[in-house]
Design an enzyme around this catalytic site. Structure first.
Site, mmCIF file in Angstrom:
data_model
loop_
_atom_site.group_PDB
_atom_site.id
_atom_site.type_symbol
_atom_site.label_atom_id
_atom_site.label_comp_id
_atom_site.label_asym_id
_atom_site.label_seq_id
_atom_site.Cartn_x
_atom_site.Cartn_y
_atom_site.Cartn_z
ATOM 1 N N LYS A 152 0.757 -1.281 -0.146
ATOM 2 C CA LYS A 152 0.193 -0.057 -0.014
ATOM 3 C C LYS A 152 1.074 1.167 0.037
ATOM 4 O O LYS A 152 0.459 2.223 -0.332
ATOM 5 C CB LYS A 152 -0.949 0.047 1.270
ATOM 6 C CG LYS A 152 -1.979 -1.152 0.879
ATOM 7 C CD LYS A 152 -3.274 -1.170 1.754
ATOM 8 C CE LYS A 152 -4.224 -2.002 1.432
ATOM 9 N NZ LYS A 152 -3.970 -3.338 1.685
HETATM 10 C C1 LIG Z 1 -4.642 -4.495 1.263
HETATM 11 C C2 LIG Z 1 -3.792 -5.742 1.283
HETATM 12 C C3 LIG Z 1 -4.099 -6.792 0.449
HETATM 13 C C4 LIG Z 1 -5.381 -6.777 -0.393
HETATM 14 O O1 LIG Z 1 -5.184 -5.834 -1.393
HETATM 15 P P1 LIG Z 1 -6.481 -5.192 -2.191
HETATM 16 O O2 LIG Z 1 -5.872 -4.257 -3.105
HETATM 17 O O3 LIG Z 1 -7.539 -4.807 -1.146
HETATM 18 O O4 LIG Z 1 -7.091 -6.594 -3.113
HETATM 19 C C5 LIG Z 1 -3.369 -7.984 0.554
HETATM 20 N N1 LIG Z 1 -2.434 -7.867 1.435
HETATM 21 C C6 LIG Z 1 -1.897 -7.036 2.231
HETATM 22 C C7 LIG Z 1 -0.635 -7.357 2.867
HETATM 23 C C8 LIG Z 1 -2.547 -5.941 2.412
HETATM 24 O O5 LIG Z 1 -2.359 -4.896 2.866
#
Ligand SMILES: *Cc1c(COP(=O)(O)O)cnc(C)c1O
Length: 437
Positions: free
Chosen positions: A107
């Site tokens: 993210k």
């Molecule tokens: C947010 C997140 C996901 C999922 O990603 P999306 O874009 O919501 O599908 C998977 N793994 C981790 C560690 C995350 O923080």
């Protein structure tokens, strides 16, 4: 480039307007009116592949009406100042490690890029902007770190007191500077309600420029296409004769996977996509022919994927013109329960020494399942979404070994918490925001 709502019942918007609005006025999500094709060939030659330069080239057509090429390049270099690594963990099987940024999860890509664009937008408009974020944990720390020390932007993060992990709290509440953390004596929904109320409050808006930065923001989605193209190009540079890779994506809200589909439309070489989920299996069930039936989420050990009604699915529908059969032929889905996930972590660690977080492990499992079903030797890239240390509570009992804590994480755990306590009442929140301005 202009952006339109997935619902298509409101006017188009430029990039900065779409970013400031977050959600389109008709309740839909913003998407580019057309997806620009990119000539990736210049990144296939040359001595090295530079992620930030590739990112700037991919961002350019979306931002061309807002920023000069030079500013776009500077945003990309500043946002992506940490490495990405493609690790081979088996025969033609790779993990794209997206967790070397400040909060150790993918993210950071979206949050850091968006933060710098908000800053560019504020300086262009000659104003300061306050970003409000309600968080139940991970998103808040990525956004807080993304905006930290970014000029022209103040951030106010609301989280439910006592309901997030200590690490998550410390990652948001020890920063200080332009990041204000507020711990709300309530639940996540209270935090979200306060943010919505503030954004709709006319008298508050006449005093300060407000925006929000939730996960559906288009400025977070676009950068999530960059690293797919990076991995595809890296593999082509390594072995020209090889098939283009299949991507296996641990998914919750499906923003990450949507980024991959966008990269494909831009012309990236790929052999397809696999959606991996935990027991929150609404999308895999739909992909194997069932109805699309959103439901309440259930808690799992891969908790960043505990989503029962994935918000970006409307973007995937939009990309395929609403055709279920087109979606089903482009995407394969698999889901796994917590026991499978624990076994996969242990199995890979025993066999190779490689440690995965529980989210990445679902992607690994899906890659193996897809290969078995298709008898395919094509290269598969699993997206490594978080550093295993973030989930050491889950991993240590599985492997029976301590997970090493990187130094930069230690230092944040030793910082001083600077959160303000807040009752879940709007007048109190409003007063706090005005005092800060
Ligand atoms: C947010 C997140 C996901 C999922 O990603 P999306 O874009 O919501 O599908 C998977 N793994 C981790 C560690 C995350 O923080």
């Amino acid at each position: 480039m202009m952006f339109e709502s997935t619902k298509g019942t409101c006017p188009e918007a430029g990039f900065f307007e779409a970013m400031r609005r977050g959600l389109a006025p008709d309740g839909g999500l913003y998407m580019p009116v057309s997806i620009p094709g990119i000539d990736f060939s210049e990144h296939l030659s040359g001595s090295e592949l530079h992620f930030a330069e590739l990112a700037a080239d991919m961002a350019q057509p979306y931002l061309d009406t807002e920023l000069s090429e030079e500013r776009i390049r500077s945003v990309a270099r500043d946002a992506f100042n940490f490495p990405l690594e493609l690790k081979e963990i088996g025969q033609n099987l790779y993990v794209l490690e997206l967790f070397h940024g400040p909060t150790l999860a993918f993210k950071d890509f979206g949050a850091r890029f968006m933060a710098r664009l908000f800053s560019e937008q504020a300086s262009k408009a000659g104003e300061k902007i306050t970003i409000l974020v309600a968080t139940s944990g991970d998103t808040g720390s990525a956004v807080a770190n993304g905006f930290y020390n970014v000029e022209g932007v103040e951030v106010c993060i609301l989280y439910p007191k006592g309901r997030i992990s200590r690490l998550q709290e410390m990652q948001m509440a020890t920063l200080g500077g332009n990041i204000r953390a507020m711990e709300v004596s309530g639940v996540f929904d209270d935090c979200q309600r306060l943010v919505k109320q503030a954004i709709m409050d006319e008298s508050l808006r006449s005093e300060i420029q407000l925006s929000s930065a939730n996960s559906i923001n288009i400025a977070r989605l676009i950068p999530q296409s960059f690293y797919y193209a990076y991995a595809s190009l890296l593999l082509q540079r390594m072995k020209m004769e090889m098939d283009a890779p299949v991507f296996s994506v641990p998914s919750g809200n499906f923003g990450n996977l949507t980024g991959g589909l966008v990269a494909e439309r831009m012309g990236m070489a790929t052999s397809g996509f696999i959606a991996a989920t935990n027991q929150n299996s609404v999308v895999p069930e739909f992909l194997s022919g069932g109805e699309y039936r959103p439901r309440k989420s259930v808690p799992t050990i891969s908790n960043a994927m505990d989503v029962g009604d994935p918000s970006n699915f409307s973007r995937i529908r939009y990309l395929f013109g609403g055709s279920d059969s087109a979606i089903r032929s482009a995407l394969k889905g698999y889901w796994f329960d917590d026991n499978h996930t624990r076994e996969a972590i242990l199995e890979l660690h025993r066999r190779t020494g490689y440690l995965m977080c529980p989210h990445t492990a679902t992607g690994y499992l899906a890659a193996s399942a897809w290969r078995k079903k298709n008898g395919s030797e094509k290269p598969v890239v699993v997206l490594g979404t978080a550093h295993p240390v973030k989930f050491r509570d889950v991993i240590e009992p599985v492997t029976g070994e301590p997970v090493e804590v990187p130094e930069r994480l230690q230092s944040c755990l030793e910082g001083e918490k600077q959160a303000k306590e807040l009752k879940p009442e709007f007048p109190d929140f409003k007063k706090a925001l005005l005092k800060q301005a």
